[in-house]
Design an enzyme around this catalytic site. Structure first.
Site, PDB file in Angstrom:
ATOM      1  N   GLY A  37       0.821  -1.209   0.000  1.00 30.18           N
ATOM      2  CA  GLY A  37       0.000   0.000   0.000  1.00 30.18           C
ATOM      3  C   GLY A  37       0.854   1.259   0.000  1.00 30.18           C
ATOM      4  N   ALA A  48      15.320  10.891  -1.309  1.00 33.11           N
ATOM      5  CA  ALA A  48      16.490  10.861  -0.434  1.00 33.11           C
ATOM      6  C   ALA A  48      17.459   9.760  -0.840  1.00 33.11           C
ATOM      7  CB  ALA A  48      16.052  10.668   1.018  1.00 33.11           C
ATOM      8  N   VAL A  50      17.863   8.474  -3.888  1.00 27.26           N
ATOM      9  CA  VAL A  50      18.495   8.848  -5.156  1.00 27.26           C
ATOM     10  C   VAL A  50      19.550   9.930  -4.951  1.00 27.26           C
ATOM     11  CG1 VAL A  50      18.085   9.889  -7.431  1.00 27.26           C
ATOM     12  CG2 VAL A  50      16.506   8.151  -6.542  1.00 27.26           C
ATOM     13  N   ARG A  51      19.220  10.953  -4.207  1.00 27.16           N
ATOM     14  CA  ARG A  51      20.147  12.076  -4.072  1.00 27.16           C
ATOM     15  C   ARG A  51      21.328  11.753  -3.147  1.00 27.16           C
ATOM     16  NH1 ARG A  51      16.901  17.762  -4.907  1.00 27.16           N
ATOM     17  NH2 ARG A  51      16.071  17.168  -6.963  1.00 27.16           N
ATOM     18  N   ARG A  98       0.854  -5.314  -5.639  1.00 30.20           N
ATOM     19  CA  ARG A  98       1.026  -6.551  -4.886  1.00 30.20           C
ATOM     20  C   ARG A  98       1.219  -7.674  -5.889  1.00 30.20           C
ATOM     21  NH1 ARG A  98      -0.317  -4.888   0.223  1.00 30.20           N
ATOM     22  NH2 ARG A  98      -1.853  -3.222   0.377  1.00 30.20           N
ATOM     23  N   SER A  99       2.084  -8.623  -5.576  1.00 31.65           N
ATOM     24  CA  SER A  99       2.462  -9.646  -6.556  1.00 31.65           C
ATOM     25  C   SER A  99       2.345 -11.048  -5.971  1.00 31.65           C
ATOM     26  CB  SER A  99       3.900  -9.407  -7.041  1.00 31.65           C
ATOM     27  OG  SER A  99       4.329 -10.459  -7.874  1.00 31.65           O
ATOM     28  N   ASP A 129       5.305  -4.752   6.310  1.00 36.35           N
ATOM     29  CA  ASP A 129       5.812  -6.075   6.642  1.00 36.35           C
ATOM     30  C   ASP A 129       5.742  -7.053   5.471  1.00 36.35           C
ATOM     31  OD1 ASP A 129       3.043  -6.248   6.725  1.00 36.35           O
ATOM     32  OD2 ASP A 129       2.995  -7.644   8.399  1.00 36.35           O
ATOM     33  N   THR A 152       4.441   2.734   5.732  1.00 37.56           N
ATOM     34  CA  THR A 152       3.080   2.228   5.937  1.00 37.56           C
ATOM     35  C   THR A 152       2.359   3.135   6.907  1.00 37.56           C
ATOM     36  OG1 THR A 152       1.757   0.436   6.887  1.00 37.56           O
ATOM     37  CG2 THR A 152       4.033   0.615   7.648  1.00 37.56           C
ATOM     38  N   ASP A 154       0.023   2.413   8.907  1.00 42.58           N
ATOM     39  CA  ASP A 154      -0.468   1.744  10.110  1.00 42.58           C
ATOM     40  C   ASP A 154       0.459   1.881  11.314  1.00 42.58           C
ATOM     41  OD1 ASP A 154      -2.711   0.954   8.769  1.00 42.58           O
ATOM     42  OD2 ASP A 154      -2.092  -1.132   8.494  1.00 42.58           O
ATOM     43  N   ASP A 156       2.836  -0.017  12.338  1.00 47.79           N
ATOM     44  CA  ASP A 156       2.804  -1.291  13.053  1.00 47.79           C
ATOM     45  C   ASP A 156       4.095  -2.096  12.951  1.00 47.79           C
ATOM     46  OD1 ASP A 156       2.540  -1.787  10.360  1.00 47.79           O
ATOM     47  OD2 ASP A 156       0.918  -3.242  10.559  1.00 47.79           O
ATOM     48  N   ARG A 189     -26.671  13.629  16.482  1.00 48.23           N
ATOM     49  CA  ARG A 189     -26.488  12.231  16.117  1.00 48.23           C
ATOM     50  C   ARG A 189     -25.167  11.707  16.676  1.00 48.23           C
ATOM     51  NH1 ARG A 189     -28.074  13.030   9.799  1.00 48.23           N
ATOM     52  NH2 ARG A 189     -30.345  12.845   9.991  1.00 48.23           N
ATOM     53  N   ARG A 198      -5.625  -2.541  10.224  1.00 49.66           N
ATOM     54  CA  ARG A 198      -6.125  -3.918  10.203  1.00 49.66           C
ATOM     55  C   ARG A 198      -5.697  -4.700  11.433  1.00 49.66           C
ATOM     56  NH1 ARG A 198      -4.061  -6.436   4.804  1.00 49.66           N
ATOM     57  NH2 ARG A 198      -2.287  -5.114   5.365  1.00 49.66           N
ATOM     58  N   LYS A 240     -25.133  15.626  26.640  1.00 46.28           N
ATOM     59  CA  LYS A 240     -24.437  15.611  25.357  1.00 46.28           C
ATOM     60  C   LYS A 240     -25.365  15.024  24.294  1.00 46.28           C
ATOM     61  CE  LYS A 240     -20.048  14.760  25.238  1.00 46.28           C
ATOM     62  NZ  LYS A 240     -18.714  14.129  25.348  1.00 46.28           N
ATOM     63  N   HIS A 277      -9.566   4.530   2.109  1.00 43.49           N
ATOM     64  CA  HIS A 277      -8.304   4.856   1.446  1.00 43.49           C
ATOM     65  C   HIS A 277      -8.023   6.351   1.337  1.00 43.49           C
ATOM     66  CE1 HIS A 277      -8.541   0.620   0.392  1.00 43.49           C
ATOM     67  NE2 HIS A 277      -7.261   0.686   0.092  1.00 43.49           N
TER      68      HIS A 277
END
Length: 347
Positions: A37, A48, A50-51, A98-99, A129, A152, A154, A156, A189, A198, A240, A277
């Protein structure tokens, strides 16, 4: 007119300059890819890498579409001008995918062959990961030196206080929460808002505290959802008219399960908002840009030093190296102090 400090006071050390970094490993050409992702700040990390490499006379090969592109041979040379005007852009200019093929020995063998054809001495993998698993097995099976950069939202991965993209994802989610709170208050509401995560509740917890949520549900604490019913009843009793509930997508039942429990237990109208997303996109905030820049530089230096099979991360402001397999084998917990704070402030 200010006085000059006494001459006998200790003087601060000279600021470091971009001196040549030792290259005992003899790295002449490295490759870089983004996988899994996308996360805001990936482009800053690519830039960073590359340079930094170019500054030290190392050539860079860009791999397009992650490991999927690597096993198909989608590679090209890239230089400093190719990454100009990218630090502020979201997504990844190298593209990502993703492969399933990469999960096979044949797919990894094909990728290793392409790297040899291009004369690559080491590979920088920017991702989470799953991406690190892919790099780890490539190194184990074919001896390709791998350095991971944690990209990532997340947050994590063990071995770094923060991952690239996390800060921006939190700010994006928080902006949505603030807007939904205005609507919730106007219509009296309850909004149940699902954020990404996840397997980890880092985003949910930080957004809950920063957004003043009445309750937060995270995978690390799969408490019964029935408890939120009493919280909402207590909030109504205190006057409230609206509430904000934050749910990490990895919590059992998700936001819809929490909302259903509230409606069944209180009869109050709820609205579910799944941010999804949208949290991945957008221009990275400064913290993600700086983190990505530091870790991109550190990844190149690690390869030049002869280090391999590690992730570069930042802990307490310092760059550290963590073996790739530990980034997923060792669990990174949420802040228990922040979780307590969320409960304390939700009265």
């Amino acid at each position: 007119m200010s006085e000059l400090p006494p001459a006998d006071l200790p003087q601060p050390p000279d600021l470091p300059h971009a001196e040549p970094h030792p290259n005992p490993a003899g790295i002449k050409r490295l490759a870089v890819l983004t996988s899994g992702g996308d996360a805001p700040g990936m482009n800053a990390a690519i830039r960073a890498v590359v340079r930094t490499a170019t500054h030290h006379g190392v050539e860079v090969v860009g791999v397009r579409r992650g490991f999927s592109g690597l096993h198909r041979g989608d590679l090209r040379m890239i230089g400093p001008r190719d990454v100009a005007n990218t630090i502020q852009r979201g997504g990844t200019v190298l593209l990502t995918a993703r492969s399933k093929t990469w999960r096979t020995p044949e797919g990894r063998a094909s990728g290793a062959a392409h790297l040899r054809e291009w004369g690559v001495d080491g590979l920088v993998v920017i991702g989470g990961d799953g991406s690190f698993h892919g790099g780890y097995y490539l190194q184990q099976e074919h001896g390709v030196p791998i350095i991971g950069i944690p990209g990532t939202i997340d947050n994590d991965l063990y071995g770094t206080d923060h991952t690239i993209g996390y800060f921006t994802a939190v700010e994006t989610a928080l902006g949505a929460v603030d807007r939904l709170r205005d609507t919730g208050a106007s219509h009296e509401r309850i909004f149940v808002i699902e954020v990404m995560g996840r397997h980890a509740g880092h985003i949910a917890l930080e957004v809950a505290v920063a957004g003043g949520a009445e309750e937060v549900f995270i995978p690390e604490d799969p408490k019964p959802v029935d408890g939120v019913v009493q919280i909402v009843k207590d909030s109504v009793a205190k006057g409230k008219a609206s509430s904000i509930i934050i749910v990490a997508e990895g919590y059992p039942g998700g936001a819809q399960g929490v909302a259903s429990a509230i409606e069944a237990g209180t009869g109050l109208e709820t609205r579910v908002s799944i941010l999804g997303h949208i949290q991945r996109g957008g221009s990275p905030v400064s913290s993600d840009r700086v983190l990505a820049s530091r870790l991109g530089e550190a990844a190149v230096y690690a390869l030049m030093d002869g280090t391999a099979g590690v992730m570069v991360g930042r802990v307490n402001g310092e760059v550290i190296h963590t073996p790739l397999h530990e980034t997923w084998e060792r669990r990174k917990d949420v802040s228990r102090d922040l979780y307590r704070c969320a409960k304390t402030l939700s009265i």
